[in-house]
Design an enzyme around this catalytic site. Sequence first.
Site, PDB file in Angstrom:
ATOM      1  N   TYR A  71     -40.849-121.090  75.696  1.00 29.23           N
ATOM      2  CA  TYR A  71     -40.122-120.702  74.489  1.00 29.23           C
ATOM      3  C   TYR A  71     -39.348-119.427  74.777  1.00 29.23           C
ATOM      4  O   TYR A  71     -39.937-118.426  75.181  1.00 29.23           O
ATOM      5  CB  TYR A  71     -41.063-120.473  73.298  1.00 29.23           C
ATOM      6  CG  TYR A  71     -40.278-120.120  72.064  1.00 29.23           C
ATOM      7  CD1 TYR A  71     -39.585-121.105  71.356  1.00 29.23           C
ATOM      8  CD2 TYR A  71     -40.150-118.794  71.650  1.00 29.23           C
ATOM      9  CE1 TYR A  71     -38.808-120.785  70.264  1.00 29.23           C
ATOM     10  CE2 TYR A  71     -39.379-118.462  70.550  1.00 29.23           C
ATOM     11  CZ  TYR A  71     -38.705-119.459  69.864  1.00 29.23           C
ATOM     12  OH  TYR A  71     -37.926-119.132  68.788  1.00 29.23           O
ATOM     13  N   TYR A 101     -38.741-122.543  60.716  1.00 33.30           N
ATOM     14  CA  TYR A 101     -39.812-123.366  61.285  1.00 33.30           C
ATOM     15  C   TYR A 101     -40.679-124.028  60.229  1.00 33.30           C
ATOM     16  O   TYR A 101     -41.896-124.070  60.360  1.00 33.30           O
ATOM     17  CB  TYR A 101     -40.688-122.514  62.220  1.00 33.30           C
ATOM     18  CG  TYR A 101     -40.066-122.386  63.583  1.00 33.30           C
ATOM     19  CD1 TYR A 101     -40.131-123.457  64.468  1.00 33.30           C
ATOM     20  CD2 TYR A 101     -39.365-121.253  63.947  1.00 33.30           C
ATOM     21  CE1 TYR A 101     -39.518-123.390  65.701  1.00 33.30           C
ATOM     22  CE2 TYR A 101     -38.746-121.176  65.177  1.00 33.30           C
ATOM     23  CZ  TYR A 101     -38.831-122.243  66.052  1.00 33.30           C
ATOM     24  OH  TYR A 101     -38.218-122.174  67.263  1.00 33.30           O
ATOM     25  N   LYS A 150     -39.052-107.797  70.101  1.00 31.28           N
ATOM     26  CA  LYS A 150     -40.332-107.767  69.380  1.00 31.28           C
ATOM     27  C   LYS A 150     -40.966-106.374  69.396  1.00 31.28           C
ATOM     28  O   LYS A 150     -40.509-105.499  68.684  1.00 31.28           O
ATOM     29  CB  LYS A 150     -41.252-108.865  69.910  1.00 31.28           C
ATOM     30  CG  LYS A 150     -40.721-110.237  69.483  1.00 31.28           C
ATOM     31  CD  LYS A 150     -41.616-111.391  69.772  1.00 31.28           C
ATOM     32  CE  LYS A 150     -41.045-112.641  69.121  1.00 31.28           C
ATOM     33  NZ  LYS A 150     -41.284-113.861  69.825  1.00 31.28           N
ATOM     34  N   ASP A 210     -38.681-113.037  80.826  1.00 37.43           N
ATOM     35  CA  ASP A 210     -38.596-112.871  79.376  1.00 37.43           C
ATOM     36  C   ASP A 210     -39.909-112.225  78.929  1.00 37.43           C
ATOM     37  O   ASP A 210     -40.925-112.907  78.797  1.00 37.43           O
ATOM     38  CB  ASP A 210     -38.383-114.245  78.739  1.00 37.43           C
ATOM     39  CG  ASP A 210     -38.456-114.206  77.214  1.00 37.43           C
ATOM     40  OD1 ASP A 210     -38.764-113.143  76.648  1.00 37.43           O
ATOM     41  OD2 ASP A 210     -38.205-115.273  76.601  1.00 37.43           O
TER      42      ASP A 210
HETATM   43  C1  LIG Z   1     -40.133-114.797  70.070  1.00 38.35           C
HETATM   44  C2  LIG Z   1     -39.657-114.988  71.449  1.00 38.35           C
HETATM   45  C3  LIG Z   1     -38.290-115.060  71.740  1.00 38.35           C
HETATM   46  C4  LIG Z   1     -37.234-115.052  70.652  1.00 38.35           C
HETATM   47  O1  LIG Z   1     -37.220-113.820  69.992  1.00 38.35           O
HETATM   48  P1  LIG Z   1     -36.573-113.729  68.513  1.00 38.35           P
HETATM   49  O2  LIG Z   1     -36.642-112.275  68.207  1.00 38.35           O
HETATM   50  O3  LIG Z   1     -37.441-114.565  67.641  1.00 38.35           O
HETATM   51  O4  LIG Z   1     -35.194-114.239  68.601  1.00 38.35           O
HETATM   52  C5  LIG Z   1     -37.893-115.195  73.044  1.00 38.35           C
HETATM   53  N1  LIG Z   1     -38.801-115.237  74.038  1.00 38.35           N
HETATM   54  C6  LIG Z   1     -40.130-115.158  73.797  1.00 38.35           C
HETATM   55  C7  LIG Z   1     -41.071-115.199  74.961  1.00 38.35           C
HETATM   56  C8  LIG Z   1     -40.601-115.035  72.512  1.00 38.35           C
HETATM   57  O5  LIG Z   1     -41.919-114.971  72.270  1.00 38.35           O
END
Ligand SMILES: *Cc1c(COP(=O)(O)O)cnc(C)c1O
Length: 439
Positions: A156, A25, A282, A253
Amino acid sequence: MSHADPLAHRAAVVAADKRFLWHPYTPMTRYLDEVDPLVIDRAEGARLFDLDGRSYLDANSSWYVATLGHGHPRLVAALAAQAARLCHTSLAGVTHEPAARLAEELVAVAPPGLERVFFSDDGSTAVEVALKLALQFHRQEGRPARTRFVALDGAYHGDTLGAAALGGAEIFRRPFASVMLDCIHVPTPADEGSFAQAFAALETVVAEGRDEIAAVVLEPLLQGTAGMRVYDAEYLRRARATCDAHGVLLILDEVFTGYGRTGPMWAADQAGVRPDLLCLAKGFSGGMLPMAATLATPRIFDAFLGAPDRAFYYGHSYCGNPLGAAVAREVLAIYRDERILERAAPKAARIKAAFAGFGALPGVTRTRSLGMTGALDLDAQGGYLGRTGWRVYEEARRRGAYLRPLGDVVYVAPPLNIPDADLDELLDIVGASVRAVAP
Ligand SMILES: *Cc1c(COP(=O)(O)O)cnc(C)c1O
């Protein structure tokens, strides 16, 4: 290696970086010409330490992952103990206690109805798995035309080719537009006064496209990367009902919102909504190792039973990695033992109060907060489009905080267990840094 001269050591690291590294990025021309990067040597709790000896409060938990702070002693110990026993084995015809127990423990804490766990490597792959499961599910249920997805403007969901197709930022999609999955973007309910129209748009798109749509994909309650944009739980409840009415799957997500970021363990809990597929990453492994999971309902799992050609032919070499799984189990144990969610509540209240106050600062057009996040929009007029946030970043860096902006949105999403004194210092730095760049 001993480093008698820390600044020479630091300069050598930066030289190697600028010669060989390609940053994520990052417009690299600007980086190579202008950026003096932080050079992080170690981290502890909510603080990152540069090789030059200075420390920085980690305002975004290092891209949202270090929800329990850096170097939590129990996570370090769990990793070391697992490393001494078994670092890796495949998950093909093989199993092991860390993966099997983690799956069991995740199902126990997940929103009700999710009973199968598929492991992968990061948030993007957790989403990629959900997309492929949704496509194959419909195909095996006799609806092969259901190949489109629906996502929110500004969404995202990651950067692999499938996940990127859901992304709402056109600049990220543009180079790949011709080869992407088909995704319909609908207006976000997070803009002021937009709820009714946003929901009506979703309902129309799903009703009219029902025979072609595989799933609606949402970041529940909080669109993170879009700029910490918050929306009402009622939207999720109605989205669930709309999906059900038309046989469309709902994928949530919670890569960012999970693990208590919005208050309860899952944002879905706050809305009382049960997704068909849930993506986690995460905070999942507390910022220690890349690992992720996609949880599915029995209805989806059952559609993959039977003849071998119905199986899910998908997997990464590190699926269910024992190190990641051992750490992810310890993360869940720490949430229980240290009452992380309960103890974050008064910290969230401090963030809320501070950001409400920032609304009065010159140059700030809007503020918001939800759980352990707070955000403010900077007035980007006057030729600083996209750059005002970076000026605040520089000011915060001088004052001892790592405050990476999202365009002209300045936000905090610190570790859930950030000490109160560190949190107060961070919030003071946010205020002082915004004031310093005020028009
Ligand atoms: C960061 C993020 C992702 C992608 O996760 P990575 O570990 O960076 O591949 C997908 N969805 C959301 C909501 C995110 O914040």
